[in-house]
Structure formats: structure tokens, C-alpha cells
Design a protein around this motif. Structure first.
Motif, PDB file in Angstrom:
ATOM      1  N   ILE A 164      -1.952  -5.085 -40.067  1.00 28.93           N
ATOM      2  CA  ILE A 164      -1.604  -5.400 -38.684  1.00 28.93           C
ATOM      3  C   ILE A 164      -1.475  -6.908 -38.470  1.00 28.93           C
ATOM      4  CG2 ILE A 164      -2.427  -5.239 -36.293  1.00 28.93           C
ATOM      5  CD1 ILE A 164      -3.565  -2.448 -37.233  1.00 28.93           C
ATOM      6  N   LEU A 165      -2.310  -7.674 -39.187  1.00 23.97           N
ATOM      7  CA  LEU A 165      -2.224  -9.138 -39.063  1.00 23.97           C
ATOM      8  C   LEU A 165      -0.844  -9.668 -39.463  1.00 23.97           C
ATOM      9  CD1 LEU A 165      -5.706 -10.401 -40.328  1.00 23.97           C
ATOM     10  CD2 LEU A 165      -4.753 -10.695 -38.026  1.00 23.97           C
ATOM     11  N   ARG A 166      -0.180  -8.943 -40.378  1.00 30.12           N
ATOM     12  CA  ARG A 166       1.136  -9.411 -40.824  1.00 30.12           C
ATOM     13  C   ARG A 166       2.188  -9.323 -39.718  1.00 30.12           C
ATOM     14  NH1 ARG A 166      -0.575  -7.491 -45.990  1.00 30.12           N
ATOM     15  NH2 ARG A 166       0.100  -5.366 -45.613  1.00 30.12           N
ATOM     16  N   ILE A 167       1.987  -8.389 -38.781  1.00 30.90           N
ATOM     17  CA  ILE A 167       2.972  -8.222 -37.706  1.00 30.90           C
ATOM     18  C   ILE A 167       2.421  -8.675 -36.359  1.00 30.90           C
ATOM     19  CG2 ILE A 167       4.257  -6.336 -38.812  1.00 30.90           C
ATOM     20  CD1 ILE A 167       2.429  -4.538 -36.734  1.00 30.90           C
ATOM     21  N   ALA A 168       1.202  -9.222 -36.385  1.00 33.35           N
ATOM     22  CA  ALA A 168       0.473  -9.477 -35.137  1.00 33.35           C
ATOM     23  C   ALA A 168       1.179 -10.468 -34.205  1.00 33.35           C
ATOM     24  CB  ALA A 168      -0.940  -9.954 -35.442  1.00 33.35           C
ATOM     25  N   LEU A 169       1.748 -11.523 -34.779  1.00 32.58           N
ATOM     26  CA  LEU A 169       2.358 -12.538 -33.918  1.00 32.58           C
ATOM     27  C   LEU A 169       3.641 -12.020 -33.272  1.00 32.58           C
ATOM     28  CD1 LEU A 169       1.684 -15.872 -35.858  1.00 32.58           C
ATOM     29  CD2 LEU A 169       0.609 -15.074 -33.738  1.00 32.58           C
ATOM     30  N   GLU A 170       4.496 -11.374 -34.082  1.00 32.56           N
ATOM     31  CA  GLU A 170       5.744 -10.863 -33.489  1.00 32.56           C
ATOM     32  C   GLU A 170       5.471  -9.724 -32.497  1.00 32.56           C
ATOM     33  OE1 GLU A 170       7.735  -7.867 -36.673  1.00 32.56           O
ATOM     34  OE2 GLU A 170       7.432  -9.908 -37.459  1.00 32.56           O
TER      35      GLU A 170
ATOM     36  N   GLU B 185      -8.506 -14.821 -43.616  1.00 36.64           N
ATOM     37  CA  GLU B 185      -8.771 -15.849 -44.625  1.00 36.64           C
ATOM     38  C   GLU B 185      -8.500 -15.319 -46.021  1.00 36.64           C
ATOM     39  OE1 GLU B 185     -12.734 -17.260 -43.825  1.00 36.64           O
ATOM     40  OE2 GLU B 185     -12.027 -18.480 -42.140  1.00 36.64           O
ATOM     41  N   ARG B 186      -8.920 -14.081 -46.253  1.00 28.42           N
ATOM     42  CA  ARG B 186      -8.755 -13.482 -47.585  1.00 28.42           C
ATOM     43  C   ARG B 186      -7.274 -13.297 -47.919  1.00 28.42           C
ATOM     44  NH1 ARG B 186      -8.360  -8.326 -49.001  1.00 28.42           N
ATOM     45  NH2 ARG B 186      -9.020  -7.517 -46.984  1.00 28.42           N
ATOM     46  N   THR B 187      -6.479 -12.859 -46.938  1.00 27.42           N
ATOM     47  CA  THR B 187      -5.072 -12.566 -47.223  1.00 27.42           C
ATOM     48  C   THR B 187      -4.176 -13.795 -47.071  1.00 27.42           C
ATOM     49  OG1 THR B 187      -4.575 -12.013 -44.916  1.00 27.42           O
ATOM     50  CG2 THR B 187      -5.377 -10.220 -46.328  1.00 27.42           C
ATOM     51  N   GLY B 188      -4.719 -14.846 -46.479  1.00 28.31           N
ATOM     52  CA  GLY B 188      -3.899 -16.040 -46.267  1.00 28.31           C
ATOM     53  C   GLY B 188      -3.185 -16.048 -44.925  1.00 28.31           C
ATOM     54  N   ALA B 189      -3.303 -14.950 -44.171  1.00 26.14           N
ATOM     55  CA  ALA B 189      -2.672 -14.874 -42.852  1.00 26.14           C
ATOM     56  C   ALA B 189      -3.191 -15.967 -41.919  1.00 26.14           C
ATOM     57  CB  ALA B 189      -2.917 -13.496 -42.225  1.00 26.14           C
ATOM     58  N   ILE B 190      -4.364 -16.473 -42.219  1.00 23.75           N
ATOM     59  CA  ILE B 190      -4.998 -17.490 -41.371  1.00 23.75           C
ATOM     60  C   ILE B 190      -4.132 -18.747 -41.247  1.00 23.75           C
ATOM     61  CG2 ILE B 190      -6.334 -18.639 -43.205  1.00 23.75           C
ATOM     62  CD1 ILE B 190      -7.666 -17.829 -39.671  1.00 23.75           C
ATOM     63  N   VAL B 191      -3.324 -19.020 -42.279  1.00 23.02           N
ATOM     64  CA  VAL B 191      -2.517 -20.243 -42.259  1.00 23.02           C
ATOM     65  C   VAL B 191      -1.491 -20.187 -41.120  1.00 23.02           C
ATOM     66  CG1 VAL B 191      -0.873 -21.650 -43.562  1.00 23.02           C
ATOM     67  CG2 VAL B 191      -2.907 -20.724 -44.692  1.00 23.02           C
ATOM     68  N   GLU B 192      -0.771 -19.063 -41.035  1.00 26.00           N
ATOM     69  CA  GLU B 192       0.226 -18.930 -39.970  1.00 26.00           C
ATOM     70  C   GLU B 192      -0.449 -18.782 -38.602  1.00 26.00           C
ATOM     71  OE1 GLU B 192       2.940 -15.629 -40.346  1.00 26.00           O
ATOM     72  OE2 GLU B 192       4.079 -16.347 -38.596  1.00 26.00           O
TER      73      GLU B 192
ATOM     74  N   GLU C  68      -7.037 -23.559 -44.442  1.00 26.29           N
ATOM     75  CA  GLU C  68      -5.982 -24.253 -43.708  1.00 26.29           C
ATOM     76  C   GLU C  68      -5.962 -25.731 -44.065  1.00 26.29           C
ATOM     77  OE1 GLU C  68      -5.718 -23.093 -39.404  1.00 26.29           O
ATOM     78  OE2 GLU C  68      -7.542 -22.004 -39.925  1.00 26.29           O
ATOM     79  N   LEU C  69      -7.167 -26.324 -44.140  1.00 27.59           N
ATOM     80  CA  LEU C  69      -7.255 -27.759 -44.427  1.00 27.59           C
ATOM     81  C   LEU C  69      -6.760 -28.089 -45.828  1.00 27.59           C
ATOM     82  CD1 LEU C  69     -10.738 -28.570 -42.847  1.00 27.59           C
ATOM     83  CD2 LEU C  69      -8.484 -29.003 -41.862  1.00 27.59           C
TER      84      LEU C  69
END
Ligand code: C2E
Ligand code: MG
Ligand code: MG
Ligand code: MG
Length: 282
Positions: free
Chosen positions: A30-36, A82-89, A119-120
Motif C-alpha cells: 500500500i505504501l507504494r501507491i499511498a501518495l498517488e 524504512e525497510r522497503t526504501g519507501a521512506i525516501v519518497e 534519508e540522510l
């Protein structure tokens, strides 16, 4: 109940437990589509000057809901992101949104955003921050990043380099949840923080004399280093009075204000600012 949902419990991710795995996979998807899908939003919690009552700023806190509307707590989705990297976007979206809906509209002077070490460490993070500030006509000093002490991270060179780039922009760096991990003191040695946020567990231990002694010792350590001190988790009038007596700079907590959407925040701003002007001119 709050304890059971605490950071430490939720972050213990057991890959052997099929239920935990399923939930985590579901959230990851769900995080992959969360923003759109507009499933993410930000709420802001006021930060108050305990001596004058002025609204000094606000902390941005991420909120997520499932497509059916069920909310998911950050203690659950942040570790997955954080684990999937979604945190960056998501993090970039948060920075842009804070600039847009809170800072450019002058609802508060200073806003803080929580950042993960992931992110840092991403190349280009500071450049993204610089570009976003410029796009909104904002000076760096109006933005702060909160780095939580709890993260298991050696203070590595990539992180330190990114932080010094941010500091060159004037952006503030705050240490979050101070006193919850073992890394706090090494962080203090390596990085010039502007503010240290003392974790709310210390305030709650203040019901007993031993807790009060502990808090006073921490305060004097931080003050000797010239750091601005914020105490989190101020839930009662008594807490606020104690923090004023201890000459804490800033407070945050349910007693001061619960996290709220940007639009609601403007009213808090006017009210608190008006009160502060009255006090400081007296
Ligand atoms: P944090 O940065 O330490 O944020 C403070 C948490 O304490 C927030 O929980 C807030 O709602 C809660 N809180 C505030 N005042 C009180 C109080 O008086 N009493 C009690 N019991 N709790 C209070 P929340 O929003 O659930 O966030 C949990 C954590 O998730 C945050 O802890 C932060 O580490 C992380 N987080 C939230 N938003 C973001 C984000 O945008 N990016 C990243 N990387 N992490 C985030
Ligand atoms: Mg924080
Ligand atoms: Mg905190
Ligand atoms: Mg905390």
C-alpha cells in the motif's frame, strides 16, 4: 495500551510469524501507491515557549490510512517504509508539503520534520532540501530536522556530511527522543544540534523524586553544552509548571496541543501569538 503499541514492540519484526509478515507485506504494497491514492497526510503538533506561552513552531507527523480508511500508526508503517526504501519518497513529500502548507503560508515560524538515517544517507538529500526551500521562497532557518536517538546507527560519515550541508543552508538539526537509547551522548559529541528533545518517559518518571533528580541532571548536562531544551509529552498543568520551574525552553504534548491539520493550526497560531505579545510587552 500506548505502551503496547510503543516503538520498541512494533519494531520487533519477526519474519517467522506469518501474521506479522502478512501485515507488513500488505503495508509495504500500500505504501507504494499511498501518495498517488492520497492515503498520506501530515498533522502538526505545536511547540510552545514555556516561559512566554508563544507558539515557537510545530512538528510534522505523518499519517497513513488504508484504502478502506482505517488508520495505520506511524510506529507500524515507518519501520516498513524504512525497510522497503519507501521512506525516501515519503520523506521528500513530507518536506515539500510542510514548506507548502505550513511555512509558505506563515502559519508558524519554524517547522520540524522527522528524518530517518536512510534519508540522510541518500545522495542529493541536502540539494533537494535547498531546492524545495528556494521554490517556496523560504530561508533555511525555518526548517528543522529531527533525528531520533533511538535508531541503531553508528554516526557514519555520510550522515555527518549531509548534516553539515544542511547546517550550511541554515537548517536546524534537532535530536529527538533523547535518553531512550545508548547513542545519545555520542550523537552529542559528533553533531552540533540546535535543540535536544528529551523523551517523554523522563517527564512521566517525574512523579517520583528519583525521576526528578534524573531529569534535572540531564537538563544541566544539556544546558552546559548550550543546547536549546525541549521536553516532550507534557500532558498536564503540573507538567507544564514543573518545566517552567526547571527553566526548560520549549514544551510539546497533549496539554499544549494535539497534532492537527495545517488549516486548524492557523487559529492556534493567532491565539498563542496574541497571548505572547501581551506577555512580552508587559
Ligand atoms: P516522535 O517524533 O517522537 O513524535 C512524537 C510522538 O508522540 C507522536 O506520535 C505524537 O503524536 C506523540 N505525542 C505527542 N504528545 C504526546 C503526549 O503528550 N503524550 C503522549 N503519550 N504522546 C504524545 P506519532 O505521531 O504516532 O509518531 C510516532 C513516531 O513516528 C514519531 O515519534 C516519529 O519517530 C515517527 N514519525 C512520525 N512522522 C514521521 C515522518 O514524517 N518521518 C519519519 N521518519 N518518522 C516519523
Ligand atoms: Mg519527532
Ligand atoms: Mg520525539
Ligand atoms: Mg518521543
Amino acid at each position: 495500551a500506548a505502551k503496547a503499541n510503543g516503538r520498541n514492540c512494533v519494531m520487533v519484526f519477526d519474519p517467522e510469524d506469518p501474521q506479522t509478515g502478512d501485515e507488513s507485506e500488505n503495508i509495504a504494497a500500500i505504501l507504494r501507491i499511498a501518495l498517488e491514492q492520497r492515503l498520506m497526510s501530515l498533522v502538526y503538533q505545536p511547540i510552545c515557549n514555556v516561559q512566554t506561552g508563544a507558539l515557537d513552531g510545530a512538528e510534522a507527523l505523518m499519517r497513513m490510512k488504508m484504502p478502506d480508511g482505517t488508520p495505520v500508526t506511524p510506529n507500524t508503517f515507518i519501520p516498513v517504509a524504512e525497510r522497503t526504501g519507501a521512506i525516501v519518497e515519503l520523506g521528500r513529500w513530507a518536506i515539500r508539503t510542510v514548506c507548502e502548507e505550513l511555512l509558505a503560508t506563515n502559519r508558524v515560524q519554524v517547522a520540524s520534520v522527522n528524518v530517518s538515517p536512510t534519508e540522510l544517507k541518500m545522495p542529493g538529500f541536502a540539494a533537494y532540501v535547498a531546492a524545495t526551500l528556494a521554490e517556496h521562497g523560504l530561508i533555511g532557518t525555518r526548517l528543522a530536522f529531527e533525528i531520533t536517538e533511538g535508531v541503531e546507527l553508528e554516526v557514519d560519515t555520510e550522515v555527518v556530511r549531509c548534516i553539515s550541508e544542511l547546517k550550511r543552508l541554515g537548517v536546524q538539526i534537532w535530536l529527538d527522543d533523547f535518553g531512550t537509547g545508548f547513542a545519545g551522548l555520542s550523537w552529542l559529541r559528533m553533531i552540533e544540534f540546535d535543540t535536544v528533545k528529551i523523551d517523554r518517559s523522563f517527564l512521566h518518571d517525574c512523579a517520583e523524586e528519583r525521576g526528578r533528580v534524573m531529569l534535572r541532571d540531564i537538563i544541566s548536562l544539556l544546558r552546559h553544552r548550550g543546547l536549546r531544551i525541549l521536553v516532550e509529552g507534557v500532558e498536564t498543568e503540573e507538567h507544564e509548571d514543573l518545566m517552567r520551574a526547571y527553566r526548560i525552553d520549549q514544551i510539546q504534548g497533549y496539554h499544549v496541543g494535539r497534532p492537527a491539520p495545517a488549516a486548524r493550526f492557523a487559529m492556534v497560531d493567532r491565539f498563542r501569538s496574541a497571548a505572547a505579545v501581551g506577555l512580552s510587552s508587559a
